[in-house]
Enzyme design. Structure first.
Site, PDB file in Angstrom:
ATOM      1  N   ARG A   1      15.370 -24.881 -36.249  1.00 18.16           N
ATOM      2  CA  ARG A   1      14.416 -23.824 -35.933  1.00 18.16           C
ATOM      3  C   ARG A   1      15.160 -22.666 -35.262  1.00 18.16           C
ATOM      4  O   ARG A   1      15.852 -22.861 -34.261  1.00 18.16           O
ATOM      5  CB  ARG A   1      13.343 -24.372 -34.986  1.00 18.16           C
ATOM      6  CG  ARG A   1      12.381 -23.288 -34.571  1.00 18.16           C
ATOM      7  CD  ARG A   1      11.342 -23.707 -33.561  1.00 18.16           C
ATOM      8  NE  ARG A   1      10.678 -22.503 -33.092  1.00 18.16           N
ATOM      9  CZ  ARG A   1      10.294 -22.269 -31.854  1.00 18.16           C
ATOM     10  NH1 ARG A   1      10.490 -23.175 -30.926  1.00 18.16           N
ATOM     11  NH2 ARG A   1       9.713 -21.140 -31.537  1.00 18.16           N
TER      12      ARG A   1
ATOM     13  N   HIS B   1       9.929 -14.230 -31.494  1.00 17.47           N
ATOM     14  CA  HIS B   1      10.280 -14.995 -30.293  1.00 17.47           C
ATOM     15  C   HIS B   1      10.610 -13.995 -29.180  1.00 17.47           C
ATOM     16  O   HIS B   1      11.732 -13.957 -28.661  1.00 17.47           O
ATOM     17  CB  HIS B   1      11.462 -15.938 -30.582  1.00 17.47           C
ATOM     18  CG  HIS B   1      11.599 -17.060 -29.597  1.00 17.47           C
ATOM     19  ND1 HIS B   1      11.697 -18.386 -29.971  1.00 17.47           N
ATOM     20  CD2 HIS B   1      11.657 -17.070 -28.245  1.00 17.47           C
ATOM     21  CE1 HIS B   1      11.827 -19.147 -28.897  1.00 17.47           C
ATOM     22  NE2 HIS B   1      11.811 -18.373 -27.834  1.00 17.47           N
TER      23      HIS B   1
ATOM     24  N   GLU C   1       5.129 -19.101 -28.332  1.00 18.44           N
ATOM     25  CA  GLU C   1       4.608 -19.068 -26.952  1.00 18.44           C
ATOM     26  C   GLU C   1       3.903 -17.748 -26.627  1.00 18.44           C
ATOM     27  O   GLU C   1       4.339 -16.994 -25.757  1.00 18.44           O
ATOM     28  CB  GLU C   1       5.738 -19.328 -25.962  1.00 18.44           C
ATOM     29  CG  GLU C   1       6.393 -20.694 -26.150  1.00 18.44           C
ATOM     30  CD  GLU C   1       7.430 -21.031 -25.075  1.00 18.44           C
ATOM     31  OE1 GLU C   1       7.739 -20.173 -24.221  1.00 18.44           O
ATOM     32  OE2 GLU C   1       7.935 -22.171 -25.095  1.00 18.44           O
TER      33      GLU C   1
ATOM     34  N   ASN D   1       5.339 -26.375 -27.896  1.00 12.33           N
ATOM     35  CA  ASN D   1       6.494 -26.398 -27.001  1.00 12.33           C
ATOM     36  C   ASN D   1       6.054 -27.026 -25.682  1.00 12.33           C
ATOM     37  O   ASN D   1       5.076 -26.554 -25.079  1.00 12.33           O
ATOM     38  CB  ASN D   1       7.005 -24.983 -26.716  1.00 12.33           C
ATOM     39  CG  ASN D   1       7.632 -24.321 -27.924  1.00 12.33           C
ATOM     40  OD1 ASN D   1       7.745 -24.931 -28.985  1.00 12.33           O
ATOM     41  ND2 ASN D   1       8.042 -23.069 -27.762  1.00 12.33           N
TER      42      ASN D   1
ATOM     43  N   TYR E   1       7.547 -28.993 -21.937  1.00 14.60           N
ATOM     44  CA  TYR E   1       8.685 -29.393 -21.111  1.00 14.60           C
ATOM     45  C   TYR E   1       8.299 -30.271 -19.921  1.00 14.60           C
ATOM     46  O   TYR E   1       9.034 -31.182 -19.566  1.00 14.60           O
ATOM     47  CB  TYR E   1       9.389 -28.140 -20.566  1.00 14.60           C
ATOM     48  CG  TYR E   1      10.110 -27.353 -21.630  1.00 14.60           C
ATOM     49  CD1 TYR E   1      11.442 -27.606 -21.917  1.00 14.60           C
ATOM     50  CD2 TYR E   1       9.456 -26.360 -22.363  1.00 14.60           C
ATOM     51  CE1 TYR E   1      12.119 -26.893 -22.900  1.00 14.60           C
ATOM     52  CE2 TYR E   1      10.113 -25.644 -23.346  1.00 14.60           C
ATOM     53  CZ  TYR E   1      11.453 -25.916 -23.617  1.00 14.60           C
ATOM     54  OH  TYR E   1      12.108 -25.226 -24.587  1.00 14.60           O
TER      55      TYR E   1
ATOM     56  N   GLU F   1       9.677 -27.312 -29.405  1.00 12.97           N
ATOM     57  CA  GLU F   1      10.676 -27.248 -28.327  1.00 12.97           C
ATOM     58  C   GLU F   1      10.402 -28.349 -27.319  1.00 12.97           C
ATOM     59  O   GLU F   1       9.251 -28.591 -26.964  1.00 12.97           O
ATOM     60  CB  GLU F   1      10.632 -25.900 -27.561  1.00 12.97           C
ATOM     61  CG  GLU F   1      11.174 -24.704 -28.301  1.00 12.97           C
ATOM     62  CD  GLU F   1      11.120 -23.433 -27.441  1.00 12.97           C
ATOM     63  OE1 GLU F   1      11.141 -23.544 -26.194  1.00 12.97           O
ATOM     64  OE2 GLU F   1      11.052 -22.333 -28.027  1.00 12.97           O
TER      65      GLU F   1
END
Length: 1922
Positions: free
Chosen positions: A1443, A1488, A1533, A1676, A1678, A1744
């Site tokens: 990606r 992005h 995002e 995404n 985290y 991600e």
């Protein structure tokens, strides 16, 4: 006829006695026992002779003492007139002593038989008492079996003695046995001879006891012998031989057969020859086969008398029963015995009987208090109802109930609702905590039908609701509390109400189906079921008056219809249980009926008496009569309704009719009678006006109250305790008799919401009186009551009155979102009633039972040599100080050994108060605190927590916690007011005795500190601890305490923190006695303290240890010392020296050689010399003293709170100071979490190191952590998150020390039980698990969240690995995609190369102070020039996809299609071709974050023209690259673009001036731009290109900060909707924003004076355009945050204030290189599951996921491998266990790169990029190899199935020589561990070692070889820290 009777009786007397007139007057004429009908009515079936018994069912009957007392005199009095003198009474051995044990008598039965005997006495009859007749009781036979007759003898004599003491004053003659053949046959002996001997011995035993011991001149004793016509020698004759000398007269049972006189005379003659000189009583006379008796009763009488006289028998009396029976049959017209019997047996109503029984009671008799206890096994309970307490009205799929709708309709006081109520749905553990404190046997709660079946039927089952109840039941059972579960407590699902509710008979099947589900789901654990709670309230208030939902006002029809339906539903459910579940589950099913007691307003008015009965039948009989009597409504109710309808010529009330089949179906459908009772009424006959439908008018009664009755807060409740006793008697009489037990299932009183809400004396008095009336019913009236269940556990939502009425034993603060619960006075009172099982007549003396709790076993500790300088314990620093933060902080799961002791601590001065109460002497702290200025806020400990007056309360808290021990201290001046043993204060001793006894009774080990700083002031006056005299005085005090308390106290601490006493009290002088002599006094004082300790130890050792077997130690204070520079030996020495001065000062003499540490002697000695002193300031022990002190501790106790960073320092010589003597300086790390005390920072890992140091320094003794905790400075901290983090991490470090390091840790105690007086800081720092309100004189105690948390740790005995955290082995689906990601601006560089235009990030990064270290992306990783290297890395990783993003301004320099930069496009074409050639699929992100600056110059994403620009840009890419790219991401995002870029300005373009508007406008345009591009692809390109296109949304997972708080739960939900839902809801749901965002932003906008919401609106056509514009969900993710509610001021206009949440992170979570990123794998699975549930399980691609580091580069990035291993495993669980449609996973990122605002400081890469080398070389980290292995295996193959081919074989490595002596050790997380310990160590890293250490070199080699631009490999130092 009377005359005939008397004549027969006289004839018997005179004929048998000849002419002795005097004797005739003493002749015994004996009747009895009671006729069977009368006996059965009175519950005295034992009086019926065997032939009359009706079957085995009789045995269960309950005696009715009041009936016995009221009705028998009428039966007995005519017998006396007929000439009867004596009456036979048969005692029931089995009933009086059910267990055969005289100490466990059935009090009710004893009372009943006394009533019977008193009735005889009152009638002038004397009792002949038969102790036992017929078969021996089973319990007795069981105890006597297998032994010889002596066992039977002993049991019988015990029983006989018991009977004599119970009834002897009312008995004239005793018979030991009658019906001997039955007796003998039932004995557990086979040999007839043995049987006879056993009976003879038993009889003789009683004879001896009666005449010699009990009553030398007392009653006469006999045994009933029989003469039959059988020729064999009977038992009677065998016994005749042996009993000659143990009878006072002979009792004879005779059968006289008319016409068989010869045989009769012969037998009698033989009998007489044996008993020559004995008087004979014909105890039983049966006249058989005498036809003529009917004509002439005198004939058999005369014949028998003649026969006896012929043998010259000495007959003293005769049984006349047969004659009485005959007369009673033939006499009919005169006032004879039968009439009296008929009168007794006449059907009088139960109400009349009960009312008359009590009508004559005087007020003092009625209100007298009965001191007694309930029967063994009585059940104490507490209740709640689901809608009263649960809240969570729409949480987790719960359906709406009628109470929800009622509240939302504004029908409740002040518009209150039950939406949150007590928040018990989220607070199960809090409620269980309170229950454990209260310790009832039962908890009665209800299930919310709509929480289980949201729509009322089993078509939808809400699994989360089922789980909630399942967990509640499990936790109750785990706490030894029996669940009593109500199926229906008024909260009908609204969906069923919509169909007619209880008026629609179809609801019966729905209820049965619901009950069936509940029985099958919970019935394995629930044994007490209630179908309906108070159905009268449902019928009356819900459908009659309409005060309750559904609010129907129809008392004449609906009310009766509903009751009819409920009764049928109940019966059907009972039969369901009976037929389907009872045989396996063995439970009971009943109903709880509520009823007042009704007392006639005018007792003399028969109308009022009838009206009172009618009231009871309308309230209680309405439901009870069908179930418990005959399946139909009471006749009185039916007649009354019929009369009303006739008189009114219309149908005022419609009572439905049961068919005969229904009656038989309903009758008997209860295993117990559940009764709710609160109050009583005065009832009078109704006035006119019966024809208006109404409860009172239909029943024709009026209700009143006595003005003298105390009024409760509610108008319907007056306090009338005696009504309960009468009601219970009525229920027993009318419904249950002796067959059905009664459960009092609801009783309580409300208080209002003003005044003292906690000191609820009204409720205490209510319970005391009502419970005592229940006790009278049990003890005096023989009512079979089995339970008392108080209402209610908590204040709650009380229907129409909302929260204004409070029934709870625990106060709930509804103003606080935490809903804190505080025990009221009534909770403590009720818990003491439960503990004592009632009201024992006198305070029981202290139990002499041995103390059985766990205690440490004293073992002699080894003799250790003096410590070296630095000590050998320096290995601890060598072992731990080189750990990485990841290794150090890794959370560890496991449990402690079973004998581990969990406790909590306090100390006398800090909690007791009562500073001068009851003769206590002043302490130095009393005097010190009374001087203004000494203490913060001038606080004192005068009252403190008032524990001196709150023993019950403190034990309640300890019981709730579930601790195994409680450490407290004794106040020396409370016991010895002057400090000397010539002044003993008995009140003080009594206080500690009560506390210790309470602890022992609750299995809590007392750990008792003799001295916790509060020296008697009188001893300070002679010099305090500077005086040697204190050694003897302390010993004398200790000796007294050992002697007084040592029988129960097995763990003693002499001194708490002697190092603090010496330094703060005598050095700095900040503590009393305020001596400021820092250089000498501390050493002198410590010297004396050590000697005093040793003296007390030896006293215990010499005088008490042998008998008491306890342990004794002292308890220093210790902080861990971490060297500032671990590699500097001087800092290591300084750290060790700090510990030797701090703790070795006391522990070195005790645990080592009797002397101070060498380093102390050396330092103080040398410095004293440098200070020109003649000798050292450190005193010297003599050899004798050293020997005396050495070894004076059985265990090692210490208190610890924090750590210090220590470095060597040269300190000044003056002034003299203990502190300077250490030659070091101390600091703390500012990053350590702070607390209320500046030197108490949380440093959990320091505890593990400290424990290891003690282990190494003192030979691993048994170690007890006695105090550990954290202070918080705040007014209220019931939701004490910081304290939970503290315990969560500190306890975990203790666990590591025990499990991994082999430290001999035996116990852990929290400081402290409750907030208290914290010395010079006063009450400001709060350390408690329980909050104390110091402003309230009652000092209420409220459990904090940390108390509930710690209780859970204790229950789990540590921190077991949660089920959901267990590692899952398995593989992803075959076609799973594995990818790695980058972004253009972060890696490409070439910022002006080949015609690229400027982007907003170019401008932003060139703006000062925007980026860390002023970094830019100008070059970044230079990927614009390194396609080949990047692709080689990808190939080495074995990814299937890559990606990357396209730089808009590289392709369209000004953002528009006016000019296409072909060089830029060509870069991407070459990259894509290289990927495809390597068989790697491109995943292309269109945007992005790097917007062309030219577009930003015209407004950027705030200008809606950008939608078209973005579409045009996308079209260029689809046209030029779409034939090769099959996976498109429109936006990456969007949240960060909108919020960071345009809200807070921390990302380009850096706009922050409109934080409440710009983010929403930007978000709006982003969503529309995405939708347009999706449609463009879908309509124009999809058909020919066949790709996928969607959006990538980022989100953290949000957990509530407090998962037990609905407000925090809602905050977490709101956080997600504002974050992920902002963009996902329009696209994946309905084209519009979610309701949470719309409502919140609109409400705040309007409140800010705006006319409309700041959130833009989509038009209907836009919504349709946006909805569904996805092919997959790009995620995404985290990390996770803990979220809580934060109310911003109204005027703050921002996205954050709209969201109204704040976040924190859990301290136990691993850190990363990014402050925002904590390692929280569990959140990954949860967010994936949430997306599945929220958005209908879309295909998900994780685009991600990764972790960063900071600082110097390390190849061996174990933390990243750990991150990928755990996160990817959670993804596997989401797929395999949760059914999430996850299609691919992407790691962030391929290589270290430009991380936006932090520049290059945070590194996420799998490959390291050396940015200081212009060539920007890339090197794989260990994680690259690890990730490639996961890809290769497509997951995690199970090692249990053997080596998997996907795990590449690593090259062999030549093993290095093991260290001598360490052959069995392995390197793990920077530690050398034994292999066994390593195995159980931090489980999560097991797979990383093979990858990181061995695989890295190979991988680097392979990569370096294949790279086209090779570079010189620098030598790689592979760490062995794995």
């Amino acid at each position: 006829m009377d005359l005939i009777c008397k004549t027969v009786i006289f004839l018997l007397a005179s004929l048998s006695l000849g002419i002795d007139g005097e004797f005739a007057r003493n002749f015994i004429t004996i009747a009895g026992p009671l006729p069977s009908e009368l006996a059965e009515r009175l519950g005295l079936q034992d009086q019926v002779l065997p032939k009359d018994q009706q079957g085995p069912g009789m045995a269960a009957a309950q005696c009715q003492p009041d009936l016995v007392a009221s009705e028998l005199p009428r039966y007995f009095s005519p017998l006396r007139e007929l000439g009867v003198t004596h009456y036979k009474v048969l005692l029931p051995w089995a009933r009086l002593l059910p267990e055969g044990n005289a100490t466990k008598a059935d009090g009710a039965q004893v009372w009943c038989y006394r009533q019977l005997l008193e009735a005889l006495a009152a009638a002038g009859l004397r009792a002949v008492l038969v102790l036992h007749q017929g078969r021996v009781p089973g319990a007795v036979a069981a105890q006597a079996s297998g032994r010889n007759g002596r066992a039977f003898n002993r049991l019988f004599v015990e029983y006989a003695e018991f009977s004599f003491h119970a009834f002897g004053d009312l008995v004239d003659a005793w018979l030991s046995f009658s019906d001997l053949p039955e007796v003998l046959q039932s004995l557990p002996y086979n040999d007839p001879q043995e049987q006879v001997q056993a009976v003879a011995a038993a009889h003789e035993g009683f004879y001896t006891t009666l005449h010699e011991m009990i009553s030398p001149v007392g009653g006469k004793l006999s045994i009933a012998l029989e003469i039959s016509t059988v020729q064999d020698m009977t038992p009677s004759e065998l016994l005749s031989v042996s009993l000659q000398d143990s009878v006072d007269f002979v009792s004879l049972s005779l059968q006289y057969h008319c016409g068989n006189e010869t045989d009769f005379y012969k037998k009698l003659s033989e009998f007489q020859s044996v008993w020559k000189d004995k008087d004979i009583l014909v105890f039983s006379l049966k006249v058989l086969d005498c036809a003529s008796v009917e004509e002439n009763p005198f004939i058999p009488a005369a014949a028998i008398v003649t026969a006896i006289n012929k043998e010259e028998a000495r007959m003293v009396g005769c049984d006349v029963n047969d004659f009485l029976d005959y007369f009673s049959e033939v006499l009919s017209e005169t006032n004879t015995l039968q009439e009296n019997l008929d009168a007794v047996l006449a059907p009088r109503s139960s109400y009349q009987t009960v009312w008359e029984m009590f009508a004559e009671q005087s007020e003092s008799e009625r209100d007298s208090f009965l001191q007694d206890v309930f029967p063994h096994g009585f059940l104490w309970g507490i209740s709640t109802g689901a809608f009263n307490i649960e809240g969570a009205w729409a949480e987790d799929g719960k359906g709406e109930s009628i109470w929800d709708q009622f509240g939302h309709g504004g029908h409740v006081h002040m518009n209150q609702t039950a939406d949150v109520a007590c928040d018990s749905y989220y607070k199960t553990s809090y409620d269980i905590y309170l229950l454990r404190g209260l310790h009832p046997q039962l908890y009665k709660f209800s299930l919310s039908w709509s929480r289980i079946f949201p729509a009322g039927t089993n078509e939808t089952i809400n699994s989360k609701g089922v789980d909630f109840y399942s967990q509640l039941i499990d936790q109750l059972l785990d706490s030894n509390i029996e669940p009593m579960v109500t199926l229906f407590h008024w909260d009908l699902p609204q969906a069923l109400q919509a169909l007619g509710g209880w008026q629609n008979e179809s609801i019966i099947d729905a209820f049965v189906s619901y009950a069936d589900f509940c029985f099958s789901t919970f019935g394995d654990r629930v044994k007490l079921w209630i179908t309906f709670h108070e159905p009268w309230v449902i019928s009356y208030a819900g459908y009659g008056t309409g005060e309750h939902p559904p609010g129907i006002t129809d008392p004449g029809a609906a009310s009766y219809k509903v009751a009819h339906t409920i009764l049928k539903a109940h019966a059907k459910v009972w039969h369901l249980y009976n037929s389907k579940y009872r045989s396996q589950q063995l439970g009971k099913v009943g109903m709880v009926l509520n009823s007042d007691w009704a007392e006639p307003k005018t007792p003399t008015s028969s109308e009022d008496v009838r009206a009172s009965e009618r009231y009871l039948q309308f309230m209680l009989g309405w439901f009870a009569h069908p179930i418990f009597v005959n399946g139909d409504y009471p006749d009185m109710l039916k007649a009354q309704i019929q009369e009303v309808n006739q008189q009114c010529f219309t149908t005022v009330a419609q009572l439905p009719v049961f068919t005969e089949e229904e009656k038989s179906w309903v009758k008997g459908t209860a295993d117990f009678f559940g009764l709710s009772h609160y109050t009583s009424r005065l009832v009078s006959a109704g006035a006119n006006g019966m024809c208006t439908p109404g409860y009172e008018s239909i029943g024709n009664f009026s209700l009143h109250v006595d003005p003298s009755w105390p009024q409760a807060a509610s108008s319907w409740i007056h306090v009338v305790p005696w009504g309960l006793r009468r009601l219970l008697k009525f229920v027993s009489q009318e419904y249950t008799g002796s067959k059905i037990p009664i459960y009092i299932a609801g009783s309580g009183v409300p208080t209002g919401d003003t005044g003292d809400l906690l000191n609820d004396t009204l409720r205490v008095d209510y319970f005391r009186q009502y419970i005592d009336e229940a006790l009278k019913a049990v003890k005096l009236d023989a009512v079979d009551v089995r339970s008392y269940i108080a209402r209610s556990l908590l204040d709650g939502f009380e229907g129409p009155v909302g929260y204004s009425l409070k029934f709870g034993l625990h106060h709930v603060n509804f103003e606080d979102s935490n809903r804190p619960r505080t025990p009221k006075a009534s909770a403590y009172f009720y818990s003491s009633v439960i503990e004592k099982n009632g009201f024992p007549s006198k305070a029981l003396g202290r139990s002499s039972a041995p103390v059985v709790f766990d205690r440490p076993v004293p073992s002699k500790l080894p003799n250790l040599p003096a410590s070296e300088v630095p000590s050998k314990a320096k290995v601890v620093w060598q072992k731990f100080s080189s750990q990485t933060a990841h290794e150090r902080d890794m959370y560890f799961y496991g449990t402690f050994p079973e004998d581990f002791t969990w406790g909590v601590s306090s100390s006398a001065y800090q909690i007791e108060g009562g500073w001068d109460a009851d003769g206590k002497g002043p302490s130095i702290w009393d005097n010190f605190t009374h001087v203004p200025g000494n203490i913060n806020n001038n606080d004192t400990g005068d009252t403190a927590c008032d524990s001196y007056n709150k023993v019950e309360e403190d034990i309640y808290l300890l019981r709730a916690l579930g601790v195994k021990n409680y450490r407290f201290s004794l106040s020396w001046p409370r016991i010895f007011p002057t400090g000397r043993n010539n002044s003993i204060n008995s009140h003080g001793v009594d206080y500690y005795n009560r506390l210790i006894d309470g602890l022992v009774a609750n299995n809590i080990t007392p750990i008792v500190t003799l001295y916790h700083w509060d020296l008697p002031q009188s001893l300070q006056d002679i010099g305090g601890w500077e005086s040697d005299e204190l050694i003897d005085l302390f010993d004398s005090f200790a000796d007294f305490c050992f002697r007084t308390f040592g029988d129960r106290v097995k763990f003693w601490i002499t001194f708490n923190e002697p190092n603090i006493i010496a330094w703060l009290g005598y050095g700095l002088g900040t503590f009393p006695p305020s001596v400021k002599d820092p250089g000498s006094a501390p050493y002198r004082v410590a010297h004396i303290l050590l000697k005093a300790h040793a003296r007390a130890y030896h006293t215990y050792d010499d005088k008490y240890r042998a008998s008491q077997a306890g342990v004794i130690a002292l308890c220093p204070f210790i902080s861990w010392a971490e060297p500032k520079t671990p590699s500097d030996p001087r800092d290591i020495e300084a750290a060790d020296r700090y510990l030797q001065f701090l703790v070795g000062w006391f522990t070195h003499p005790i645990f080592k050689n009797g002397d101070y540490p060498e380093v102390m002697k050396w330092k103080v000695g040398n410095r004293s010399e440098l200070q020109n002193l003649p000798s050292s300031r450190l005193p010297v022990f003599t050899e004798e003293e050293r020997e005396y002190i050495r070894g004076t501790a059985d265990v090692f106790c210490f208190n610890t709170y924090s750590s210090k960073i220590v470095t060597h320092s040269t300190t000044r010589l003056k002034p003299f100071s203990y502190e300077y003597d250490q030659e070091l300086s101390k600091t703390v790390d500012s990053s350590w979490p702070s607390s209320a005390l500046s030197d108490h920072r949380a440093v959990a890992w320091g505890l593990r190191r400290l424990l290891n140091w003690i282990k190494e320094e003192y030979g691993n003794p048994p170690i007890y952590i006695i105090e550990n905790g954290v202070g918080v400075k705040t007014k209220s901290d019931v939701d004490d998150n910081a304290r939970i983090f503290y315990y969560k991490t500190y306890i975990d470090e203790a666990l590591k020390a025990y499990k991994v390091d082999g430290v001999n840790l035996k116990g852990y105690n929290v400081w402290s039980l409750m907030d208290n007086f914290e010395w010079v800081d006063g009450y400001d720092p709060k350390f408690g698990l329980h909050q104390i309100d110091f402003d309230n004189p009652n000092r209420p105690r409220t459990p904090k969240r940390s108390a509930v948390y710690y209780a859970e740790i204790i229950r789990n005995n540590g921190i077991p690995l949660p089920k959901e955290e267990e590692f899952l082995y398995g593989e992803f689906p075959d076609n799973f995609w594995w990818s790695v990601a980058t972004a253009a601006y972060q890696i490409e560089g070439g910022w002006r190369a080949d015609g690229k235009g400027l982007s907003i990030w170019d401008k932003y990064s060139h703006t000062p102070l925007r980026i860390g270290n002023d970094a830019t992306g100008d070059v970044a990783c230079d990927s614009y020039h390194k396609i080949e290297e990047d692709v080689e890395m990808l190939k080495s990783l074995k990814v299937s996809h890559y990606r990357f993003s396209i730089s808009w301004s590289r392709v369209l320099p000004d953002g528009t299609t006016r000019y296409i930069n072909e060089m830029g496009l060509n870069y991407y074409e070459r990259l894509i071709d290289a990927l495809l050639a390597a068989n790697i699929m491109p995943q292309v992100t269109l945007y992005h974050w790097d917007l062309p600056q030219a577009l930003q110059d015209v407004g950027g994403w705030e200008n809606d023209t950008i939608v078209q620009r973005f579409k045009e840009y996308a079209e260029v890419l689809f046209q030029r690259l779409g034939d090769k790219v099959k996976f498109w991401i429109t936006l990456n995002e969007p949240y960060n673009t909108a919020y960071l870029g345009y809200g807070v300005g921390t990302a380009a373009p850096g706009i922050s001036v409109r934080p409440g508007r710009a983010p929403y406008v930007v978000g709006h345009n982003l969503i529309k731009a995405h939708a347009e591009v999706w449609h463009l692809y879908n309509e124009t390109y999809r058909a020919k290109q066949g790709g996928l296109i969607s959006i990538t949304i980022n989100s953290d997972w949000a957990e509530p900060r407090n998962p037990h708080n609905q407000e925090d739960v809602e905050a977490a939900r709101r956080f997600l909707q504002f974050f992920l839902g902002w963009f996902a809801h329009p696209i994946f749901k309905n084209g519009d924003y979610n309701e949470v965002m719309k409502r919140r932003i609109r409400e705040r906008s309007l409140a800010q004076g705006l006319s409309k919401s700041r959130l833009p609106e989509f038009t209907e056509s836009e919504k349709q355009r946006i909805k569904g514009t996805y092919d997959y969900f790009g995620l995404n993710h985290y990390t996770t945050v803990l979220t809580y509610n934060l109310n911003y001021p109204k005027g703050v206009i921002s996205y954050d204030s709209d969201r109204g949440t704040a976040t924190v992170t859990d301290r136990s979570w691993l850190n990363s290189g990014s402050i925002w990123l904590k390692v929280t794998p569990f959140g990954f699975r949860k967010i994936l599951r949430w997306i599945k549930e929220e958005y209908n399980n879309p295909p998900i691609y994780v685009t991600e996921n990764g972790v960063s580091e900071r600082g110097a580069f390390q190849f061996n990035d174990t933390w990243r491998m750990h991150y990928y291993r755990t996160y990817i495993n959670e993804a596997l669980k989401a797929v395999a266990l949760d059914g999430v449609d996850l299609r691919g996973y992407t790691a962030w990122t391929l290589m270290d790169n430009f991380e936006w605002a932090v520049g290059y400081q945070e590194k996420f890469g799998l490959y390291h990029v050396n940015f200081s080398d212009p060539a920007l070389p890339r090197r794989p980290k260990a994680s690259a190899k690890y990730y490639s292995q996961i890809i290769n295996c497509n997951g995690f193959p199970d090692p249990a199935t053997g080596p998997h081919p996907c795990l590449e074989q690593e090259p062999e490595v030549t093993p290095t020589e093991p260290t001598p002596g360490a052959a069995d050790s392995v390197s793990f997380l920077g530690l050398e561990l034994t292999s066994q310990n390593a195995e159980i160590a931090l489980y999560v890293l097991f797979a990383l070692s093979a990858v990181g250490v061995l695989g890295l070199a190979l991988f680097a080699y392979k990569y370096g070889k294949s790279s086209k631009r090779s570079h010189k490999q620098s030598h790689m130092e592979l760490s062995n820290k794995m």
